[in-house]
Motif scaffolding. Structure first.
Motif, PDB file in Angstrom:
ATOM      1  N   ASP A   1       0.808  -1.221   0.000  1.00 40.33           N
ATOM      2  CA  ASP A   1       0.000   0.000   0.000  1.00 40.33           C
ATOM      3  C   ASP A   1       0.841   1.271   0.000  1.00 40.33           C
ATOM      4  OD1 ASP A   1       0.980  -0.348   2.542  1.00 40.33           O
ATOM      5  OD2 ASP A   1      -0.872   0.191   3.564  1.00 40.33           O
TER       6      ASP A   1
ATOM      7  N   LEU B   1      -1.105  -9.400  -8.502  1.00 43.79           N
ATOM      8  CA  LEU B   1      -2.032  -9.834  -7.476  1.00 43.79           C
ATOM      9  C   LEU B   1      -1.481 -11.034  -6.718  1.00 43.79           C
ATOM     10  CD1 LEU B   1      -5.181  -9.803  -9.798  1.00 43.79           C
ATOM     11  CD2 LEU B   1      -4.276  -7.912  -8.440  1.00 43.79           C
TER      12      LEU B   1
ATOM     13  N   ASP C   1      -4.905 -14.248  -3.013  1.00 45.15           N
ATOM     14  CA  ASP C   1      -6.253 -13.832  -2.616  1.00 45.15           C
ATOM     15  C   ASP C   1      -6.840 -12.770  -3.540  1.00 45.15           C
ATOM     16  OD1 ASP C   1      -6.257 -15.543  -0.377  1.00 45.15           O
ATOM     17  OD2 ASP C   1      -5.174 -14.034   0.813  1.00 45.15           O
TER      18      ASP C   1
ATOM     19  N   ASN D   1      -5.513  -9.764  -4.026  1.00 45.22           N
ATOM     20  CA  ASN D   1      -5.157  -8.413  -3.565  1.00 45.22           C
ATOM     21  C   ASN D   1      -4.026  -7.849  -4.424  1.00 45.22           C
ATOM     22  OD1 ASN D   1      -6.909  -8.561  -1.248  1.00 45.22           O
ATOM     23  ND2 ASN D   1      -5.393  -9.922  -0.346  1.00 45.22           N
ATOM     24  N   THR D   2      -4.113  -6.569  -4.755  1.00 43.09           N
ATOM     25  CA  THR D   2      -3.038  -5.920  -5.506  1.00 43.09           C
ATOM     26  C   THR D   2      -1.852  -5.713  -4.572  1.00 43.09           C
ATOM     27  OG1 THR D   2      -4.617  -4.789  -6.942  1.00 43.09           O
ATOM     28  CG2 THR D   2      -2.392  -3.862  -6.817  1.00 43.09           C
TER      29      THR D   2
END
Length: 137
Positions: free
Chosen positions: A42, A124, A127, A129-130
């Motif tokens: 993030d 990704l 799961d 997610n990026t």
């Protein structure tokens, strides 16, 4: 009438399947080349960071983790992607780049798929997610 509808539906389904395969093939070609790492997990990368990945047609993967150069390999099957770093240089850099490099090194083996979105390449995890965002160099 029902036969015509069934035939039309079958042809539409077949055309969609062919289109999907072409897109997967195009995705493979689009992956090749140099990509600047813009974000890991993030957090955006540091401005002017040299972090990049280079995908070669023979499955070789090279690049820069933020401070050190690395080499390895990759495999791609449609949207599925696996990155396998094998080795790297061992230079020391400023703490901020070393921290960023640790995130890149941690994220690469977790990549399980790739997709292109609005001109960016998204990696990704298992799961969905990026975990990395890249842009073409």
């Amino acid at each position: 009438m029902i036969k015509k509808i069934t035939l039309a539906a079958s042809l539409a389904w077949l055309a969609a399947g062919c289109q999907s395969t072409a897109q997967m093939g195009d995705a493979t070609m689009e992956l090749l080349g140099s990509w600047h790492i813009e974000q890991v997990y993030d957090r955006p990368v540091i401005d002017y960071s040299p972090a990049k990945l280079v995908f070669e047609a023979d499955g070789k993967l090279t690049g820069n983790n933020s401070c050190n150069n690395f080499f390895g390999s990759f495999t791609q099957d449609g949207a599925n992607l696996s990155l396998t770093p094998s080795g790297a240089t061992r230079k020391a850099c400023v703490d901020a780049l070393m921290d960023q490099e640790a995130r890149v090194v941690d994220a690469m083996p977790k990549v399980k798929a790739a997709k292109e979105q609005q001109g960016k390449l998204l990696f990704l995890d298992a799961d969905g997610n990026t975990i990395m965002i890249l842009s073409r160099l």
